[in-house]
Write a protein that holds these residues in place. Structure first.
Motif, mmCIF file in Angstrom:
data_model
loop_
_atom_site.group_PDB
_atom_site.id
_atom_site.type_symbol
_atom_site.label_atom_id
_atom_site.label_comp_id
_atom_site.label_asym_id
_atom_site.label_seq_id
_atom_site.Cartn_x
_atom_site.Cartn_y
_atom_site.Cartn_z
ATOM 1 N N CYS A 192 -2.299 -5.568 2.733
ATOM 2 C CA CYS A 192 -1.370 -4.438 2.736
ATOM 3 C C CYS A 192 -0.098 -4.728 1.945
ATOM 4 O O CYS A 192 0.435 -3.851 1.278
ATOM 5 C CB CYS A 192 -0.986 -4.076 4.165
ATOM 6 N N ASP A 193 0.408 -5.975 2.076
ATOM 7 C CA ASP A 193 1.593 -6.361 1.298
ATOM 8 C C ASP A 193 1.625 -7.874 1.174
ATOM 9 O O ASP A 193 0.790 -8.569 1.761
ATOM 10 C CB ASP A 193 2.892 -5.800 1.903
ATOM 11 N N SER A 196 8.438 -1.107 4.317
ATOM 12 C CA SER A 196 7.579 -1.051 3.123
ATOM 13 C C SER A 196 7.676 0.297 2.420
ATOM 14 O O SER A 196 7.824 0.375 1.206
ATOM 15 C CB SER A 196 6.118 -1.297 3.515
ATOM 16 N N GLU A 235 5.086 -5.976 11.323
ATOM 17 C CA GLU A 235 5.772 -4.942 10.537
ATOM 18 C C GLU A 235 4.797 -4.019 9.812
ATOM 19 O O GLU A 235 3.846 -4.484 9.180
ATOM 20 C CB GLU A 235 6.721 -5.583 9.526
ATOM 21 N N GLY A 236 5.062 -2.705 9.966
ATOM 22 C CA GLY A 236 4.264 -1.717 9.244
ATOM 23 C C GLY A 236 3.200 -1.060 10.073
ATOM 24 O O GLY A 236 2.782 0.059 9.766
ATOM 25 N N ILE A 237 2.713 -1.734 11.120
ATOM 26 C CA ILE A 237 1.652 -1.122 11.927
ATOM 27 C C ILE A 237 2.034 -1.120 13.399
ATOM 28 O O ILE A 237 2.912 -1.862 13.829
ATOM 29 C CB ILE A 237 0.295 -1.850 11.749
ATOM 30 N N GLY A 251 -5.210 -0.957 9.546
ATOM 31 C CA GLY A 251 -4.280 -0.731 10.642
ATOM 32 C C GLY A 251 -3.666 0.649 10.497
ATOM 33 O O GLY A 251 -4.026 1.400 9.596
ATOM 34 N N ALA A 252 -2.728 0.979 11.392
ATOM 35 C CA ALA A 252 -2.069 2.285 11.312
ATOM 36 C C ALA A 252 -0.584 2.125 11.592
ATOM 37 O O ALA A 252 -0.205 1.474 12.561
ATOM 38 C CB ALA A 252 -2.693 3.267 12.299
ATOM 39 N N GLY A 253 0.216 2.724 10.667
ATOM 40 C CA GLY A 253 1.651 2.797 10.878
ATOM 41 C C GLY A 253 2.009 4.268 10.988
ATOM 42 O O GLY A 253 2.243 4.801 12.062
ATOM 43 N N THR A 254 1.929 4.975 9.871
ATOM 44 C CA THR A 254 1.999 6.431 9.934
ATOM 45 C C THR A 254 0.643 6.974 10.373
ATOM 46 O O THR A 254 0.539 8.021 10.961
ATOM 47 C CB THR A 254 2.302 7.030 8.547
ATOM 48 N N GLY A 255 -0.438 6.223 9.995
ATOM 49 C CA GLY A 255 -1.806 6.710 10.211
ATOM 50 C C GLY A 255 -2.365 7.332 8.942
ATOM 51 O O GLY A 255 -3.531 7.701 8.881
ATOM 52 N N GLY A 256 -1.535 7.414 7.892
ATOM 53 C CA GLY A 256 -1.958 8.065 6.649
ATOM 54 C C GLY A 256 -3.125 7.383 5.970
ATOM 55 O O GLY A 256 -4.060 8.051 5.501
ATOM 56 N N THR A 257 -3.126 6.068 5.926
ATOM 57 C CA THR A 257 -4.210 5.344 5.255
ATOM 58 C C THR A 257 -5.535 5.562 5.980
ATOM 59 O O THR A 257 -6.549 5.899 5.370
ATOM 60 C CB THR A 257 -3.882 3.842 5.185
ATOM 61 N N SER A 315 0.248 -7.536 8.869
ATOM 62 C CA SER A 315 -0.745 -6.477 9.117
ATOM 63 C C SER A 315 -2.078 -6.810 8.451
ATOM 64 O O SER A 315 -3.130 -6.349 8.889
ATOM 65 C CB SER A 315 -0.217 -5.124 8.635
ATOM 66 N N LEU A 333 0.824 -1.209 0.000
ATOM 67 C CA LEU A 333 0.000 0.000 0.000
ATOM 68 C C LEU A 333 0.854 1.254 0.000
ATOM 69 O O LEU A 333 0.396 2.345 -0.318
ATOM 70 C CB LEU A 333 -0.952 0.005 1.207
ATOM 71 N N LYS A 334 2.138 1.087 0.321
ATOM 72 C CA LYS A 334 3.026 2.240 0.426
ATOM 73 C C LYS A 334 3.407 2.813 -0.923
ATOM 74 O O LYS A 334 3.989 3.883 -0.995
ATOM 75 C CB LYS A 334 4.276 1.853 1.222
HETATM 76 C C1 LIG Z 1 2.599 -3.682 5.656
HETATM 77 C C2 LIG Z 1 1.924 -2.440 6.159
HETATM 78 N N1 LIG Z 1 0.659 -2.459 6.522
HETATM 79 C C3 LIG Z 1 0.020 -1.344 6.974
HETATM 80 C C4 LIG Z 1 0.649 -0.153 7.102
HETATM 81 C C5 LIG Z 1 -0.082 1.052 7.669
HETATM 82 O O1 LIG Z 1 -0.228 2.077 6.793
HETATM 83 P P1 LIG Z 1 -0.188 3.626 7.229
HETATM 84 O O2 LIG Z 1 1.230 3.994 7.377
HETATM 85 O O3 LIG Z 1 -0.850 4.305 6.092
HETATM 86 O O4 LIG Z 1 -0.934 3.788 8.502
HETATM 87 C C6 LIG Z 1 1.969 -0.114 6.756
HETATM 88 C C7 LIG Z 1 2.691 1.125 6.942
HETATM 89 O O5 LIG Z 1 3.871 1.206 6.857
HETATM 90 C C8 LIG Z 1 2.614 -1.280 6.252
HETATM 91 O O6 LIG Z 1 3.900 -1.269 5.900
#
Ligand SMILES: Cc1ncc(COP(=O)(O)O)c(C=O)c1O
Length: 364
Positions: free
Chosen positions: A325-326, A94, A251-253, A198-204, A296, A63-64
């Motif tokens: 997400c990936d 990611s 990883e990612g969230i 989910g949220a990593g940066t929170g952007g999605t 995630s 998604l990145k």
């Molecule tokens: C695999 C994966 N899932 C979900 C997310 C969450 O996305 P966001 O950063 O938009 O909140 C990320 C963010 O890095 C990610 O790498």
């Protein structure tokens, strides 16, 4: 003596380079098809349809890809990236994979600052796109180290955690929410009851939450959170500076602190998900459908099963959407490796049993 009026500073020379860089990024978007929306084959008689938005099919596998494109365009048109700018990012992997791709596309150097635990598969992908990786012991050190490195080389810290919610157009422009809504148009329940991410940066989640409100849709946004993350307790307590300082395993969230791009005000519900449950869910998805995804995505599915079971119990029909997400290739050595799971002290069996019972009965 020369006056201010006499001194004209011409900054135009990079404009041609920026024009070409923007053309290349836009051309990349034009060559790319939109990602699929798959039906998850839950029993039809439940009256609840579940959809998976497959972001793993983007050119850089997650998604990145969308976010990296937005961040590069935002920095290019803001005059922050020029022909000699080294781009630096703090990322769990990611985003850095996707940003290395765009840096290579426009011809600038890229450095990723990432935790030493980042999967070797992701590091190999960053290097394949010509990026350089700089490892730090703990995720929490990433931001400051990335800032330092950018300052040392006169580069640009592209900073996904700050700019993710700003760089992405929440009104549309083929953002992920607009794409999902368009792809549901001919389904029996075209307006989803829930979107779960989910949220990593929170952007999605920020983009989806804003888009739903902007389009005045009744759809609600649920955000799932893994262990040790600051997002759920920060959202629940209303504390914008909540921090756990603890590392995450999905990883990612999940983040050790509330991030600038995490927008609590657009989230209708947050759900905690045990890490073992996330891994059990993504393994079950693979066994049941053959779809191979990252951790995630498992966290997302656990949230979906919780909400679908609630709808069934309340006799409500509708649709629920979440993201792949990936891809799973990046986690062969971890989430899909029994020795890694055991070394983490995780027992997947009770979670797997609960998922199988859900698929058989609709109860969760
Ligand atoms: C695999 C994966 N899932 C979900 C997310 C969450 O996305 P966001 O950063 O938009 O909140 C990320 C963010 O890095 C990610 O790498």
């Amino acid at each position: 003596m020369a006056t201010v009026a006499d001194v004209v500073v011409e900054s135009g020379s990079d404009r041609d380079w920026v024009d070409e860089a923007v053309r290349r990024v836009e051309a990349d978007a034009n060559r790319s098809a939109d990602t699929h929306l798959h039906v998850l084959p839950v029993p039809a008689d439940w009256g609840v349809d579940v959809y998976l938005k497959d972001e793993s099919v983007h050119p850089t596998g997650s998604l990145k890809h969308r976010l990296a494109r937005s961040l590069f365009l935002h920095a290019l048109v803001s005059g922050q990236i020029g022909p000699h700018t080294t781009v630096v990012e703090a990322s769990s992997g990611s985003t850095a994979v996707s940003e290395a791709y765009f840096a290579q596309l426009i011809g600038v150097p890229f450095v990723a600052v990432l935790p030493r635990t980042t999967s070797p598969e992701k590091i190999a992908l960053i290097e394949r796109y010509g990026g350089r990786c700089h490892a730090v012991e703990h995720g929490a050190e990433m931001y400051a180290r990335a800032e330092e490195l950018a300052a040392e080389c006169g580069g640009h810290y592209i900073d996904q955690f700050t700019y993710a919610e700003r760089a992405t157009d929440w009104r549309g422009n083929n953002n992920i929410a607009e794409s999902v809504v368009a792809q549901l148009a001919r389904e029996r329940h075209p307006v989803p009851e829930w979107i779960v991410v989910g949220a990593g940066t929170g952007g999605t989640s920020a983009t989806i939450g804003r888009y739903l409100r902007y389009r005045r849709m009744p759809t609600r946004l649920a955000v799932v959170d893994p262990e040790n993350s600051a997002f759920l307790p920060g959202w629940a307590s209303g504390a914008p500076d909540y921090a756990t300082g603890l590392p995450g395993r999905i990883e990612g969230i999940g983040r050790p602190r509330m991030e600038p791009s995490f927008v609590p005000g657009v989230i209708d519900l947050m759900l905690p998900v045990p890490d073992a449950a996330s891994i059990a869910a993504v393994r079950h998805l693979h066994d049941r459908t053959g779809r191979f995804a990252g951790g995630s995505t498992g966290t997302n599915l656990w949230g979906v099963y919780t909400l679908v079971a609630r709808m069934i119990a309340e006799g409500r029909q509708g649709s629920v959407v979440t993201l792949i997400c990936d891809g799973g290739e990046r986690y062969r050595h971890s989430y899909y490796a029994d020795d890694w799971v055991a070394a983490q002290g995780m027992d997947l069996a009770p979670h797997t049993a609960r998922i199988e019972r859900f698929w058989a009965t609709g109860e969760f």
